[in-house]
Design an enzyme around this catalytic site. Sequence first.
Site, PDB file in Angstrom:
ATOM      1  N   GLU A 147      -3.770  -3.599  -6.893  1.00 32.64           N
ATOM      2  CA  GLU A 147      -2.486  -3.355  -6.248  1.00 32.64           C
ATOM      3  C   GLU A 147      -1.258  -4.150  -7.152  1.00 32.64           C
ATOM      4  O   GLU A 147      -1.499  -5.047  -7.679  1.00 32.64           O
ATOM      5  CB  GLU A 147      -2.550  -3.896  -4.804  1.00 32.64           C
ATOM      6  N   CYS A 177      -5.906 -14.979   1.013  1.00 31.12           N
ATOM      7  CA  CYS A 177      -7.111 -14.427   0.359  1.00 31.12           C
ATOM      8  C   CYS A 177      -7.214 -15.081  -0.875  1.00 31.12           C
ATOM      9  O   CYS A 177      -8.619 -15.333  -1.334  1.00 31.12           O
ATOM     10  CB  CYS A 177      -7.131 -12.954   0.338  1.00 31.12           C
ATOM     11  N   GLU A 235      -9.145  -4.541  -1.732  1.00 27.28           N
ATOM     12  CA  GLU A 235      -8.702  -6.151  -2.006  1.00 27.28           C
ATOM     13  C   GLU A 235      -9.529  -6.953  -0.548  1.00 27.28           C
ATOM     14  O   GLU A 235      -9.145  -7.031   0.520  1.00 27.28           O
ATOM     15  CB  GLU A 235      -7.196  -6.231  -1.706  1.00 27.28           C
ATOM     16  N   LYS A 268       0.818  -1.166  -0.214  1.00 29.31           N
ATOM     17  CA  LYS A 268       0.092  -0.021   0.095  1.00 29.31           C
ATOM     18  C   LYS A 268       0.720   1.330   0.094  1.00 29.31           C
ATOM     19  O   LYS A 268       0.658   2.264  -0.723  1.00 29.31           O
ATOM     20  CB  LYS A 268      -0.934  -0.142   1.148  1.00 29.31           C
TER      21      LYS A 268
END
Length: 490
Positions: A464, A286, A252, A162
Site C-alpha cells: 500500500e 500493526c 496487510e 485503499k
Amino acid sequence: MSDVQVHQLYIHGRYVEATSGKTFNSINPANGEIIATLQQASEQDIEAAVKSAQQGQKIWAAMTAMERSRILRRAVDILRERNDELARLETLDTGKAYSETSTVDIVTGADVLEYYAGLATAIQGEQVPLRESSFFYTRREPLGVVAGIGAWNYPIQIALWKSAPALAAGNAMIFKPSETTPLTALKLAEIYTEAGLPDGVFNVVQGAGREIGQWLTEHPVIEKISFTGGVETGKKVMASAAGSTLKEVTMELGGKSPLIICEDADLNRAADIAVMANFFSSGQVCTNGTRVFVPKSRLADFEKAVVERVKRIRIGDPMAEDTNFGPLTSFPHMEKVLSFIESGKQQGAKVLIGGGRATEGELAKGAYVLPTVFSDCTDQMAIVQEEIFGPVMSILSYETEEEVIQRANDTTFGLAAGVVTQDISRAHRIIHQIEAGICWINTWGESPAEMPVGGYKQSGVGRENGLTTLGHYTRIKSIQVELGDYQSIF
C-alpha cells in the site's frame, strides 16, 4: 437510546435503507456508551452496491485523468477543512486520543489521497518498436470494481489508503469498514460525493460478522480485494478470493516486529523510539516494535530510561487536549490484551511498569489498559511470539549481532523492523539481513504517502502507498500493430 443516530448504508451517492432488518451498535470505548446504531447490509444490499459500482465506474473511467485528479483534490480540500470534526468522531469511535486523531489520522489519509490525485495523470503505457513495419504498445486499464475491507485501528486512514490508488486508477470501490469503528468511512463517502465523485464509485456497506466480507470476496464482478486485518482472517479472505474468480489481493496483516538497540546507541534516543514504537495509539498499530532487543551490557540503563518515559504517559479522557493515551478500541479487545499480560506474568516475565487494567476514577468505565513493560522475557513466551495489538512491550537481551539477527527473524511475521545505532554501516548491515517489509533506522513508525508499505512472510501480500501500488489497481493490455503486409503460412 432515543437520541442515538441510526446510520444507513451508503450506496450510489446517498444513504439507503438496509434490507436485512438487522442493526448493531458502535460503542465509545472510553465509557461504554452507545454512540451510534448502524444498519447491517444483506446479500441483496451487496448486489445493489455492486450494480451501482459498475454503473459509476464506467462514468469514472471515461473521464480524463485530469478530471479525476481534480475531483480527488477537491476531496482532499474537504477532508482538511473538516479535520477537527472528523477527528472528534474518530476519537469517539476508536478511543484514540484526540491529540493523535487530529494531527495524524485524517492528515495522513488526506496526504495519501493528494499523492494519488497527483499520480492519476501519470498512469501510462509504453510503445516499443519491433521492426520497421510493426510495433506494440501497452495500456494500463482499471480493474473495474474492487473491494476494500478495513481494520478497526485506523478507520478513515485505511479507507483512504485503499480508495485513493483505486480511484486514481479509474476503479470503483465497495468498502466494508470494521463493525467496531465504522463511522468515519461513511463520512468519507459523503465527502467523495460532495467533491464530485460519480454516484457508485465509492460505496460503503457495513455489518457485523463475516458474511459481508465473504460476499465481497466471492462476488464474480469484483476484481480485487484489499484487506487489512489479522493473519487467520486474511488467509480465509485470500483463499475465498482465489477460489471464486482468481481475484487479485492485497493483504496487510499482522506483525511482531523487532526493534534492535545496538551497543553504541544513544540511550535516550533508543528509549524514546522504543516507547513510541510500543505505546503510540495505545499500542494498537500493526507495525509496533514489540520485541525490543537490548545488549546485556546496557539492559539495566535502558530499562530505567524506558520506565521513566512510560511514567510520563498521560492516560485519560481521549477528548482532553493533554491526553496522549486513550482506551483500547473495544472491551473484548481489552480482555484479550489483559489475558496476554497475565500469560506473561505466569510464564516468568517481570513487570517493570503497568501490568493490568487502568481503574482509577472515570477510567474504570472504559477499556483502558496500563502501558506495560516486561523484562526477563524469552523468545518462547506467548507475549513474545504472538501479536497482542496492545500496549505491551517485551524487552529481550542479547550478546552478539549474529544472535540478534537470527532471533529477530525467528517469527512467522515480517511486517516491520528497526535498528538504533550510531554506526550507519552496522545499521544497513543488520537491516539488509532482517526479513521485514518496512524498516526504520534511528526512527520508528512514519509511513509517508510516497513509501510502499507491506510485509514479508505471513504479514502480507502486495503493498500500500507509493508508486508501485498503482500497479495493483491496473492491468496491462498489450496491442501489436502491423503496418506492412501479413504473411500467412497457409
